[in-house]
Design an enzyme around this catalytic site. Structure first.
Site, PDB file in Angstrom:
ATOM      1  N   GLY A 128      33.141  49.604  29.083  1.00  0.00           N
ATOM      2  CA  GLY A 128      33.101  48.152  28.914  1.00  0.00           C
ATOM      3  C   GLY A 128      33.495  47.724  27.512  1.00  0.00           C
ATOM      4  O   GLY A 128      32.996  46.730  26.988  1.00  0.00           O
ATOM      5  N   LEU A 186      35.104  44.283  27.667  1.00  0.00           N
ATOM      6  CA  LEU A 186      34.127  43.216  27.836  1.00  0.00           C
ATOM      7  C   LEU A 186      33.370  42.970  26.530  1.00  0.00           C
ATOM      8  O   LEU A 186      33.150  41.820  26.125  1.00  0.00           O
ATOM      9  CB  LEU A 186      33.157  43.588  28.962  1.00  0.00           C
ATOM     10  N   CYS A 237      52.174  33.998  45.270  1.00  0.00           N
ATOM     11  CA  CYS A 237      53.413  34.759  45.063  1.00  0.00           C
ATOM     12  C   CYS A 237      53.868  35.375  46.385  1.00  0.00           C
ATOM     13  O   CYS A 237      54.354  34.659  47.246  1.00  0.00           O
ATOM     14  CB  CYS A 237      53.225  35.779  43.955  1.00  0.00           C
ATOM     15  N   HIS A 264      51.189  32.599  39.533  1.00  0.00           N
ATOM     16  CA  HIS A 264      49.864  33.222  39.548  1.00  0.00           C
ATOM     17  C   HIS A 264      48.825  32.342  38.840  1.00  0.00           C
ATOM     18  O   HIS A 264      48.545  32.547  37.662  1.00  0.00           O
ATOM     19  CB  HIS A 264      49.930  34.590  38.866  1.00  0.00           C
ATOM     20  N   PRO A 320      25.120  62.902  22.810  1.00  0.00           N
ATOM     21  CA  PRO A 320      26.549  62.573  23.000  1.00  0.00           C
ATOM     22  C   PRO A 320      27.033  61.503  22.018  1.00  0.00           C
ATOM     23  O   PRO A 320      28.167  61.563  21.540  1.00  0.00           O
ATOM     24  CB  PRO A 320      26.600  62.055  24.447  1.00  0.00           C
ATOM     25  N   GLU A 325      45.725  32.395  39.077  1.00  0.00           N
ATOM     26  CA  GLU A 325      44.503  33.136  38.717  1.00  0.00           C
ATOM     27  C   GLU A 325      44.507  33.570  37.256  1.00  0.00           C
ATOM     28  O   GLU A 325      43.453  33.763  36.662  1.00  0.00           O
ATOM     29  CB  GLU A 325      44.338  34.353  39.640  1.00  0.00           C
ATOM     30  N   GLU A 361      46.397  61.644  22.811  1.00  0.00           N
ATOM     31  CA  GLU A 361      47.344  60.530  22.631  1.00  0.00           C
ATOM     32  C   GLU A 361      46.825  59.467  21.668  1.00  0.00           C
ATOM     33  O   GLU A 361      47.595  58.718  21.098  1.00  0.00           O
ATOM     34  CB  GLU A 361      47.632  59.803  23.942  1.00  0.00           C
ATOM     35  N   GLY A 413      52.058  40.887  45.666  1.00  0.00           N
ATOM     36  CA  GLY A 413      52.239  42.297  45.974  1.00  0.00           C
ATOM     37  C   GLY A 413      53.709  42.657  45.989  1.00  0.00           C
ATOM     38  O   GLY A 413      54.577  41.774  45.921  1.00  0.00           O
TER      39      GLY A 413
HETATM   40  N1  GLN Z   1      57.385  41.152  45.600  1.00  0.00           N
HETATM   41  C1  GLN Z   1      57.561  39.756  45.472  1.00  0.00           C
HETATM   42  C2  GLN Z   1      58.649  39.395  44.486  1.00  0.00           C
HETATM   43  O1  GLN Z   1      59.017  40.193  43.661  1.00  0.00           O
HETATM   44  C3  GLN Z   1      56.267  39.069  45.084  1.00  0.00           C
HETATM   45  C4  GLN Z   1      55.780  39.458  43.728  1.00  0.00           C
HETATM   46  C5  GLN Z   1      54.356  39.088  43.500  1.00  0.00           C
HETATM   47  O2  GLN Z   1      53.626  38.811  44.434  1.00  0.00           O
HETATM   48  N2  GLN Z   1      53.926  39.091  42.242  1.00  0.00           N
HETATM   49  O3  GLN Z   1      59.128  38.284  44.505  1.00  0.00           O
END
Ligand code: GLN
Length: 547
Positions: free
Chosen positions: A16, A19, A380, A519, A189, A521, A148, A353
């Site tokens: 964390g 955070l 998206c 996005h 530790p 969020e 690293e 995604g």
């Molecule tokens: N894969 C989709 C694109 O590249 C959506 C990308 C995403 O959801 N961030 O447009």
């Protein structure tokens, strides 16, 4: 010139640190100081943009278009300071810079070495913008002793030596394991971890000790003695029911005071904590709960959708309800009826995604939400799926799909309602991309403006017709299909200012059905929930009253 707090970790990973850093940032702000937080990651990827969300969690995108570590999301959520490209760096980036300079001949034929060339590059990074804030908080990823990490530890040692005395301090997080058999908290530790730090020339000023059990005064004194830290700078960090309690919890145990003491800032300005008290109150005094399904692909690792989960919690806070998130794997109903998997939720969210896997399931989730009038937020890829669904099932384009899936499969199976974007406007210039571009950093990334249709649902939600949101995508809904889709009830209520790129779609004949190409969020905060999430959760509350 900023004062620097370097935050390191030992004993185990995932303690964390992010955070603790973010909470410290919030507490310093509460005392009237300006702050900036930075993350230095020892891994060799140039940035996390190409790392699998399964492995590394979400990629956080900044306004200026950097793909960064999800810890920058924590930093923003706790401080409200928009992160920048220059707030995140990895070994890969540092080495790339050094090697590019070497190729350009910038080192005038010298032999290139970790010390001084790599460490100098790290120090240059640390110094960026040091005249802009009172405190720069720099978190080093990984744990002390990692191979690293060494150049980073060496660089912060040198950096602190080169700055005027008293301008840099070191805060180290460790774990006190509890042995149930003997009923003891073990400090060894932590002692070893500090020994490791000291062997590379770093003496911590503040020790934050994670513990599941209360740390007795005796053990605190022992840690102070053996680790050469003042007893009041040994800060206990206990588990919390919500991360948003962290600023108040760390304040109670004296973290901000210990840090100000280490800098010899006296008298310390009094903190103004009402924002965090309100946040605490909204988490703990709720009136009801809602169940929201996130229909995605990376559902095994919740960190893959970190900001979405947090934004939903913020949306809950705005409505004083608890949001129960259920992760639903879209692939499960790729080939079967989605209803049994989606019935009973008060709202459905399809997140972003990449790749074709699970998309048929997501399209079904959009259809289910549209037809059953369940609140739907598509983000998206989730917007693209909603558009494909409407194209197939409302506009009669039976083979509607995205070029992304054809690229992947290497054939042409779909009518590309969502196409590969190769040219777009950013500010005053046109960005161009080709299909063969690198995978890293070549998407439409960062903050872009959008114009919302006056009177639309989204204009009402935002209370504005001009917005700015963050993007991360390669594909885009084709406006060629706009008229056809609008005739079927899917209106394009948000567009790029030049009118070429659809940013938002919404269903008129639906209580709450919105898809956004960006996005939202990423910009939500516990003390300032994003309007889309606040209103989405409000709609979920309404739908919970219907069932
Ligand atoms: N894969 C989709 C694109 O590249 C959506 C990308 C995403 O959801 N961030 O447009």
């Amino acid at each position: 010139m900023a004062r620097y707090v370097f935050i390191t970790g030992g004993v185990v990973s995932s303690l964390g640190k992010g955070l603790a850093s973010a909470a410290l940032g919030a507490l310093l702000q509460a005392r009237g100081f300006s702050v900036r937080l930075r993350k230095l990651d020892p891994y060799l990827n140039v940035d996390p943009g190409t790392m699998s969300p399964f492995e590394h969690g979400e990629v956080f995108v900044t306004d200026d278009g950097a793909e960064t570590d999800l810890d920058l999301g924590h930093y923003e959520r706790f401080t409200g300071v928009p992160a920048r490209k220059t707030d995140s760096v990895s070994s890969g980036r540092i080495y790339t810079n050094v090697l590019e300079k070497e190729r350009r001949g910038d080192y005038l034929g010298k032999t290139i070495q970790v010390i001084p060339h790599v460490t100098n590059e790290i120090k240059d990074f640390l110094a960026i913008g040091d005249d802009e804030v009172d405190f720069m908080l720099c978190e080093i990823g990984g744990t002390v002793g990692d191979i690293e990490g060494l150049p980073f530890f060496e660089a912060i040692r040198q950096f602190s030596q080169e700055r005027p005395r008293g301008q840099c301090i070191f805060m180290h997080l460790t774990l006190l394991p509890y042995l149930a058999a003997s009923g003891e908290l073990k400090t060894k530790p932590t002692q070893h971890s500090v020994k490791e730090l000291r062997s590379i020339g770093l003496q911590p000023d503040v020790l934050v000790c994670r513990s599941e059990q209360p740390i007795p005064e005796k053990e605190r004194a022992k840690i102070a003695l053996f680790c050469n830290v003042r007893p009041e700078a040994v800060i206990p960090a206990y588990d919390l029911s919500s991360i948003y309690e962290a600023p108040l919890a760390y304040h109670r145990v004296g973290l901000d005071q210990a840090v100000l003491d280490a800098f010899q800032i006296a008298p310390a300005p009094r903190p103004e904590l009402s924002t965090w008290e309100d946040v605490y109150d909204r988490i703990h005094n709720v009136d009801g709960e809602v169940n929201i399904a996130i229909v995605g692909k990376y559902t095994q690792l919740e960190d893959a959708y970190k900001s979405i989960k947090e934004a939903l919690i913020h949306g809950g806070m705005a409505n004083r309800v608890k949001v129960n998130v259920k992760w639903v794997d879209a692939e499960v109903f790729d080939k079967e009826d989605a209803a049994p998997y989606l019935e009973g939720y008060h709202a459905i969210l399809v997140p972003g995604g990449f790749g074709e896997r699970g998309t048929e399931g997501k399209i079904k989730a959009a259809q289910f939400a549209r037809e059953r009038k369940v609140p739907y937020l598509g983000i998206c890829l989730g917007m693209q799926m909603a558009v494909i669904e409407a194209a197939r099932n409302l506009a009669g384009i039976k083979d509607a799909g995205s070029e992304e899936f054809d690229h992947e499969a290497g054939g042409k199976r779909f009518t590309p309602v969502v196409y590969h974007l190769k040219e777009w406007v950013q500010g005053n210039y046109t960005v161009k991309r080709s299909a063969s571009d690198d995978k890293g950093g070549t998407m439409r990334l960062g903050a872009y403006d959008a114009a919302l249709t006056p009177g639309s649902k989204v204009a009402q939600v935002y209370g504005a017709t001009a917005i700015e949101e963050r993007h991360r995508h390669r594909y885009e809904v084709d406006i060629k299909y706009r008229d056809k889709l609008e005739e079927c009830g899917l209106s394009f209520s948000g567009m790029s200012p030049d009118g070429r790129l659809p940013e938002i779609v919404e269903c008129a004949d639906h209580p709450w059905f919105i898809g956004v190409q960006f996005h939202p969020e990423l910009k939500s905060k516990p003390f300032a929930p994003h309007p889309l999430f606040a209103d989405f959760v409000r709609a979920a509350v309404e739908s919970s009253r219907l069932v």
